[in-house]
Design a protein around this motif. Sequence first.
Motif: not given
Length: 117
Positions: A37-38, A48, A59, A63, A82, A89, A93
């Motif tokens: 997650y972010r 994420v 997803y 992303v 990534m 972005d 995270y």
Amino acid sequence: QVQLVESGGGLVQAGGSLRLSCAASGSIFTIDHWGWYRQVPGKQRELVARIISGGSTNYADSVKGRFTISRDNARNTVYLQMNNLKPEDTAVYYCNAFRRLDLYDYWGQGTQVTVSS
């Protein structure tokens, strides 16, 4: 109990790549889903990518095609590769481990990813 330790964050230019790692320990056999997650200041934490028990992956639309989640069972580690990073972005995270039995979430301490334009 499950312990999660993230690493791999940092500063990267737009278009660059980073690989995040999440080392898990403890009662990991109880975990059903693994994810990343972010979160940015002032916003809710968002999914994420996730590996569901059985191996399928989910997803976020933002992303897809750029990020890849994977798991190394021998190393008890979950990765987030990534690529083609964008300034949007930029976030902290977090690694997540989810247990369906009691709907419990474990979280790592977070790792900062900053993408410069």
